[in-house]
Design a protein around this motif. Structure first.
Motif, PDB file in Angstrom:
ATOM      1  N   GLY A  44     -15.863  -6.890  32.495  1.00  0.00           N
ATOM      2  CA  GLY A  44     -15.195  -5.973  33.409  1.00  0.00           C
ATOM      3  C   GLY A  44     -13.838  -6.449  33.895  1.00  0.00           C
ATOM      4  O   GLY A  44     -13.211  -5.797  34.723  1.00  0.00           O
ATOM      5  N   LEU A  45     -13.366  -7.578  33.395  1.00  0.00           N
ATOM      6  CA  LEU A  45     -12.083  -8.137  33.838  1.00  0.00           C
ATOM      7  C   LEU A  45     -10.956  -7.869  32.864  1.00  0.00           C
ATOM      8  O   LEU A  45      -9.809  -7.672  33.260  1.00  0.00           O
ATOM      9  CB  LEU A  45     -12.209  -9.653  34.045  1.00  0.00           C
ATOM     10  CG  LEU A  45     -13.243 -10.091  35.074  1.00  0.00           C
ATOM     11  CD1 LEU A  45     -13.392 -11.601  35.039  1.00  0.00           C
ATOM     12  CD2 LEU A  45     -12.829  -9.609  36.459  1.00  0.00           C
ATOM     13  N   VAL A  46     -11.283  -7.886  31.585  1.00  0.00           N
ATOM     14  CA  VAL A  46     -10.264  -7.750  30.549  1.00  0.00           C
ATOM     15  C   VAL A  46     -10.827  -6.902  29.420  1.00  0.00           C
ATOM     16  O   VAL A  46     -11.993  -7.048  29.059  1.00  0.00           O
ATOM     17  CB  VAL A  46      -9.865  -9.146  29.980  1.00  0.00           C
ATOM     18  CG1 VAL A  46      -8.878  -9.022  28.841  1.00  0.00           C
ATOM     19  CG2 VAL A  46      -9.313 -10.044  31.064  1.00  0.00           C
ATOM     20  N   ASP A  47      -9.999  -6.033  28.899  1.00  0.00           N
ATOM     21  CA  ASP A  47     -10.333  -5.297  27.682  1.00  0.00           C
ATOM     22  C   ASP A  47      -9.439  -5.839  26.577  1.00  0.00           C
ATOM     23  O   ASP A  47      -8.224  -5.958  26.759  1.00  0.00           O
ATOM     24  CB  ASP A  47     -10.071  -3.795  27.832  1.00  0.00           C
ATOM     25  CG  ASP A  47     -11.063  -3.132  28.754  1.00  0.00           C
ATOM     26  OD1 ASP A  47     -12.205  -3.619  28.851  1.00  0.00           O
ATOM     27  OD2 ASP A  47     -10.699  -2.115  29.370  1.00  0.00           O
TER      28      ASP A  47
ATOM     29  N   GLY B 175      -6.281  -5.332  31.707  1.00  0.00           N
ATOM     30  CA  GLY B 175      -7.405  -5.089  32.598  1.00  0.00           C
ATOM     31  C   GLY B 175      -7.118  -5.596  33.992  1.00  0.00           C
ATOM     32  O   GLY B 175      -6.036  -6.126  34.268  1.00  0.00           O
ATOM     33  N   PRO B 176      -8.112  -5.463  34.891  1.00  0.00           N
ATOM     34  CA  PRO B 176      -7.935  -5.849  36.289  1.00  0.00           C
ATOM     35  C   PRO B 176      -7.529  -7.314  36.481  1.00  0.00           C
ATOM     36  O   PRO B 176      -6.814  -7.632  37.438  1.00  0.00           O
ATOM     37  CB  PRO B 176      -9.306  -5.583  36.913  1.00  0.00           C
ATOM     38  CG  PRO B 176      -9.992  -4.637  36.008  1.00  0.00           C
ATOM     39  CD  PRO B 176      -9.423  -4.866  34.654  1.00  0.00           C
ATOM     40  N   ALA B 177      -7.926  -8.189  35.605  1.00  0.00           N
ATOM     41  CA  ALA B 177      -7.593  -9.609  35.762  1.00  0.00           C
ATOM     42  C   ALA B 177      -6.173  -9.931  35.317  1.00  0.00           C
ATOM     43  O   ALA B 177      -5.672 -11.024  35.608  1.00  0.00           O
ATOM     44  CB  ALA B 177      -8.578 -10.476  34.970  1.00  0.00           C
ATOM     45  N   LEU B 178      -5.528  -8.998  34.643  1.00  0.00           N
ATOM     46  CA  LEU B 178      -4.167  -9.225  34.141  1.00  0.00           C
ATOM     47  C   LEU B 178      -3.218  -8.218  34.782  1.00  0.00           C
ATOM     48  O   LEU B 178      -3.589  -7.083  35.035  1.00  0.00           O
ATOM     49  CB  LEU B 178      -4.137  -9.080  32.617  1.00  0.00           C
ATOM     50  CG  LEU B 178      -5.128  -9.954  31.839  1.00  0.00           C
ATOM     51  CD1 LEU B 178      -5.106  -9.580  30.370  1.00  0.00           C
ATOM     52  CD2 LEU B 178      -4.797 -11.422  32.028  1.00  0.00           C
TER      53      LEU B 178
END
Length: 190
Positions: free
Chosen positions: A56-59, A86-89
């Motif tokens: 759920g952090l990166v695609d 994604g949300p982490a980047l």
């Protein structure tokens, strides 16, 4: 007249025996089945692009790999262009995943498949080293999911008809500078 008839009658079995011997030699001398590098590239392109969500952090989007022949190791290489977001980047990052793999023949569907994958390198030049280290933890799984047992070529039934009649089947697969060479081997006796 009788002598000519006798010689002509004797020549028929000799000629038939010679033809059978030539046929046998041709079957034994047959080098095998070849698959070009272009055919391999076309087959693998049908499977991509792919997308893998990671916790759920990166695609990670995986694009069609560029295949390379590694005849000195009897393997193929694949370099995948990647993009991660994604949300982490904060933004989209481009990278490369490089793997090597061997090939095997699967008789049930007459296919050549990738197996024995090995991660060579996962590189995202624009990411911080700690993020790259995190992604490297996913690298082997990403490589495995992207190429595991992917069909690189499928032999047609008509490609195998003559082999089957001679009691042969595809055997050893050799990577050459031009593509693959598939040797013929005797079928196991049931």
């Amino acid at each position: 007249m009788h002598r000519r008839t006798f010689l002509a009658a004797g020549a028929r079995p000799l000629a038939l025996g010679s033809l059978a011997l030539l046929g046998l030699r041709a079957a034994q001398a047959q080098p095998g089945y070849t698959v070009s590098a272009e055919q391999l590239q076309e087959a693998v392109a049908q499977r991509f692009p792919l997308r893998y969500p990671m916790a759920g952090l990166v695609d990670v989007d995986v694009q069609t790999p560029r295949l390379s022949l590694l005849p000195d190791r009897n393997r193929l290489g694949a370099a995948f262009p990647l993009s991660a977001a994604g949300p982490a980047l904060r933004r989209n990052h481009s990278g490369t995943l490089e793997v090597e793999f061997a090939l095997r023949y699967e008789a049930s569907d007459r296919s050549l498949r990738a197996h024995q994958l090995r991660l060579v390198r996962l590189d995202f030049p624009s990411l911080k080293p700690e993020v790259v280290a995190l992604l490297n933890g996913y690298g082997p799984g990403l490589a495995e999911q992207s190429l595991r047992e992917v069909v690189l070529h499928r032999l047609r039934p008509q490609d195998l008809t003559m082999l089957d009649g001679m009691g042969l089947q595809p055997g050893a697969i050799t990577v050459t500078p031009r593509g693959l060479s598939i040797a013929f081997a005797s079928k196991p006796v049931p």
